[in-house]
Design an enzyme around this catalytic site. Structure first.
Site, short mmCIF file in Angstrom:
data_model
loop_
_atom_site.label_atom_id
_atom_site.label_comp_id
_atom_site.label_asym_id
_atom_site.label_seq_id
_atom_site.Cartn_x
_atom_site.Cartn_y
_atom_site.Cartn_z
N LEU A 488 0.98 -1.29 -0.09
CA LEU A 488 0.18 0.36 0.04
C LEU A 488 0.93 0.99 -0.21
O LEU A 488 -0.15 2.62 -0.83
CB LEU A 488 -1.22 0.19 1.34
CG LEU A 488 -1.74 -1.24 1.26
CD1 LEU A 488 -2.67 -0.88 2.81
CD2 LEU A 488 -2.74 -0.69 0.09
N GLY A 489 1.97 0.96 0.50
CA GLY A 489 2.87 2.29 0.95
C GLY A 489 4.25 2.26 1.74
O GLY A 489 4.36 0.79 1.67
N GLY A 491 6.68 3.78 4.42
CA GLY A 491 7.41 5.29 5.20
C GLY A 491 8.41 4.85 6.16
O GLY A 491 8.84 4.05 5.56
N GLY A 492 8.62 5.74 7.23
CA GLY A 492 10.27 5.86 7.85
C GLY A 492 10.20 4.15 8.45
O GLY A 492 11.11 4.03 8.66
N GLY A 494 8.60 0.97 7.51
CA GLY A 494 9.24 0.82 6.55
C GLY A 494 7.63 0.12 5.40
O GLY A 494 6.94 0.91 5.93
N PRO A 495 7.87 -0.70 4.93
CA PRO A 495 6.78 -1.07 4.13
C PRO A 495 5.20 -1.58 4.89
O PRO A 495 5.33 -1.93 5.74
CB PRO A 495 7.08 -2.24 2.95
CG PRO A 495 7.70 -3.49 3.95
CD PRO A 495 8.88 -1.64 4.57
N VAL A 496 4.02 -0.85 4.10
CA VAL A 496 2.47 -1.31 4.31
C VAL A 496 1.73 -1.66 3.28
O VAL A 496 2.10 -1.90 2.28
CB VAL A 496 1.97 0.04 5.21
CG1 VAL A 496 0.76 -0.78 5.39
CG2 VAL A 496 2.59 0.81 5.87
N LYS A 510 2.23 -3.00 8.97
CA LYS A 510 3.36 -2.04 8.97
C LYS A 510 4.08 -3.10 9.02
O LYS A 510 4.25 -3.45 10.35
CB LYS A 510 2.67 -1.10 9.03
CG LYS A 510 4.71 0.18 9.33
CD LYS A 510 3.84 0.85 10.94
CE LYS A 510 3.09 2.11 10.68
NZ LYS A 510 3.26 3.54 11.37
N ASP A 607 4.47 14.21 13.96
CA ASP A 607 4.62 14.29 12.74
C ASP A 607 3.10 13.88 12.41
O ASP A 607 2.99 12.93 11.27
CB ASP A 607 5.30 12.04 12.56
CG ASP A 607 5.86 12.54 11.48
OD1 ASP A 607 6.21 13.33 10.81
OD2 ASP A 607 6.64 11.47 10.85
#
Length: 647
Positions: A488-489, A491-492, A494-496, A510, A607
């Protein structure tokens, strides 16, 4: 020391951002038509103002060029040049649609310096539009759908999102980057960056058509000969149609508003370029170089050839002596761990356990390796372009005579003995650490990791009896073994991945990346905080997984992904009318009000940004990613932090 800033400041920024993107309404002129040309120094701008197309010069040159540049960045950044090999010598240039329908660059003498060079066009029926992707598209003006020519199909030295580096074997057509001669001269340089199917697809850089760099085979997730950070491979994928013999490599980031692209420089290096707003400049990071046979070139990071054998294999000696066996019974294999495998492997779909036997039966086989995404790989002849990595990669097995294996074994054993006790001590410490984490979670009482930096005497012990503990196998099955298609995406943390549990419940997993800058502290932070708070505008945590090196969080699935995928997308943002935008702003505000005032814990997110606001089926917002939060005591309104956090 740095003061913690209230999330209300970030909320105001989000509101302004939403307003700005809504009010743009596509007023920028982004199209060239037969009746509308641009003359030096005019330009057109893509719909959302990301790129511009027009005339420019380099700092150390008076030549004029027509090209595509980032529009809102103060540093001149060129990503495509039309007349790269025929510069204008003055400011008399014109870019327009010619009588035959092509996009052309004229000088003051009406000489054509560059043309899109498409045949069989309908005169006065074409238009050229600059898209927010940086792609300049020549299309039929009547329907605007059929692309007749694209700058993405004729690139310069920049590799942008959604661009396809591709090869069509049947048509003999390639789309590849071409380096510049220098930073002030965009004419064709010596290097090209392209995609080669070989037996297994690889990226290559050529120097005057001579192979100069290769990425190693693609295993379905990454190129196994290149060390890539997790963020680097986010959105990268290869499409191979063996039947049609068409292959391409492309990428598209999950947060598609980041300013990042890749550039092939005049020295044949492929750079990742990321815009740093604080520094007001691009940051470069280079792909790893590879080791050649020549020591001097080796030290400069350049390569031309690879490993070669100095001692004949036993099976080769058997053949030379007229032996019928020729099986090299005295040969063995030296295991080289975490390797970039040699060039040009032959592949086989046989099982991992049969690779060694298959290689041993073939006297010409000098090495083998196995990758789950590829299968068995075999090499014969010289082993060209190998490299040792420090991180997990493919194990390579080199065929050697038993005499050499004995020497290697003695040396290896000595080295192992020297480091054995240190390794065992580290392993015992790591096992103990994970055992403690598991005990914390299984006992349902994970004490916070907050020191006096956070709450002091008010440290919170969060009880996790209601939090479900998933096992790794369960989540691997739910996500089809963390298939890239389920991603799905990024981030800092890791992957989701999107997943479906055995009870048909949709989840988002996540997974902490080993290359992540975050770690156990952020993981525990998020588990402890979000498992204790409940609100309709905060994402719901279903559970977590801690097994060996794996740390994962399991959330409710949000089908519309993040707010960032809407407000920063020129098409999707039109879906958000003012009523929807107001509802999103109101929902974010309610979530923040709960965190700041109404929850038992006073929580500052630290954040909050568009990518950390998720949208459900009805576009209702839910705040996510609590790895950076700070918890305040009841009478506290500020605190100091010891490190920089957030984006």
């Amino acid at each position: 020391m740095e003061k913690v800033i209230s999330d209300s400041v970030f909320l105001a920024s989000e509101i302004l951002l939403l307003s700005c993107f809504y009010l743009q309404s596509g007023t920028a002129l982004d199209t060239i038509t037969p009746s509308k040309s641009i003359k030096d120094p005019e330009f057109i701008i893509s719909q959302s103002g990301v790129f511009r197309l027009g005339f420019f010069s380099f700092a150390n040159s008076s030549n004029r060029y027509v090209g595509i540049l980032y529009h809102q960045i103060p540093v001149q950044t060129v990503v495509w040049v039309a007349n790269r090999n025929k510069p204008l010598k003055d400011s008399s240039g014109i870019l327009n649609i010619s009588d035959d329908g092509n996009l052309v660059v004229f000088n003051g003498k009406a000489e054509i310096l560059w043309s899109s060079n498409v045949t069989n066009l309908v005169p006065n029926a074409t238009t050229a539009q600059l898209l927010d992707s940086g792609n300049l598209v020549l299309s039929n003006g009547e329907d605007g759908e059929s692309s007749l020519w694209e700058s993405f199909e004729d690139p310069s030295n920049a590799f942008l999102e959604t661009m396809k580096i591709r090869t069509d074997v049947k048509k003999g057509r390639k789309v590849e980057l071409k380096s510049w001669k220098s930073i002030d001269d965009p004419s064709d340089g010596s290097f090209s960056f392209g995609f080669e199917p070989f037996n297994i697809p690889e990226l290559v850089i050529r120097n005057n058509n001579k192979l100069y760099f290769r990425s190693g085979p693609w295993n379905g997730n990454t190129f196994i000969g290149v060390i890539m950070k997790t963020v680097y491979i986010d959105g990268f994928h290869v499409v191979a149609d063996n039947q049609q013999q068409t292959y391409y490599f492309t990428y598209e980031y999950s947060d598609n508003y980041r300013l990042k692209f890749y550039e092939l420089d005049s020295q044949g290096k492929l750079f990742e370029r990321t815009w740093d707003g604080r520094k007001g400049d691009w940051i470069n990071s280079c792909l790893k170089g590879f080791k050649p046979r020549n020591i001097e070139e080796w030290s400069r990071g350049n390569w031309s050839s690879g490993c070669f054998r100095t001692t004949p294999l036993q099976c080769q000696r058997d053949k030379n002596n007229g032996s019928e066996a020729g099986q090299g019974d005295d040969d063995g294999f030296l295991k080289l761990q975490t390797m970039k495998v040699p060039a040009f492997p032959d592949r086989s779909s046989i099982n991992n356990g049969e690779c060694k036997d298959q290689c041993m039966k073939n006297c010409s086989c000098v090495a083998y390796a196995y990758d789950a995404g590829i299968g068995c790989m075999f090499w014969s002849g010289d082993l060209i372009d190998m490299q040792k990595f420090s991180t997990q990669r493919v194990n390579l097995y080199i065929r050697l005579p038993s005499s050499e294996l004995v020497i290697v074994g003695i040396v290896t054993t000595t080295i192992i003995m020297l480091f054995l006790w240190c390794w065992m001590a580290k392993r015992r410490g790591r096992k103990q650490k994970h055992k403690q984490i598991r005990l914390q979670l299984n006992n349902g009482n994970a004490m916070t990791k907050f020191s006096s930096e956070n709450v002091g005497e008010n440290s919170i012990g969060v009880k996790l009896q209601q939090l479900r503990l998933f096992n790794f196998e369960e989540l691997a099955i739910a996500t089809s073994n963390f298939d890239h298609a389920k991603k799905l995406g990024q981030g800092g943390f890791g992957p989701v991945y999107r997943g479906i549990l055995s009870d048909e419940k949709e989840i988002a997993v996540k997974r902490l990346s080993k290359a992540s800058g975050q770690g156990l502290e952020e993981f525990m932070n998020e588990v402890e905080v979000i498992s204790k708070i409940q609100h309709r505008n905060l994402v719901k945590l279903f559970g977590c997984c801690v097994e060996a090196e794996e740390k994962m969080l399991v959330y409710e699935y949000m089908p519309n992904k993040s707010l960032g995928t809407f407000v920063f997308d020129p098409i999707k943002k039109t879906i958000l009318d003012w009523r929807k935008r107001f509802n999103i702003i109101e929902g974010i505000s309610r979530g923040l009000l709960y965190l700041h005032r109404d929850s038992r814990l006073k929580i500052i997110h630290r954040d909050l940004k568009a990518s950390n606001v998720l949208l459900d089926q009805e576009l209702n917002p839910k705040i996510a990613d609590f790895g950076m939060v700070r918890i305040f005591g009841g009478d506290e309104n500020q605190a100091n932090t010891k490190r920089v956090v957030g984006t």
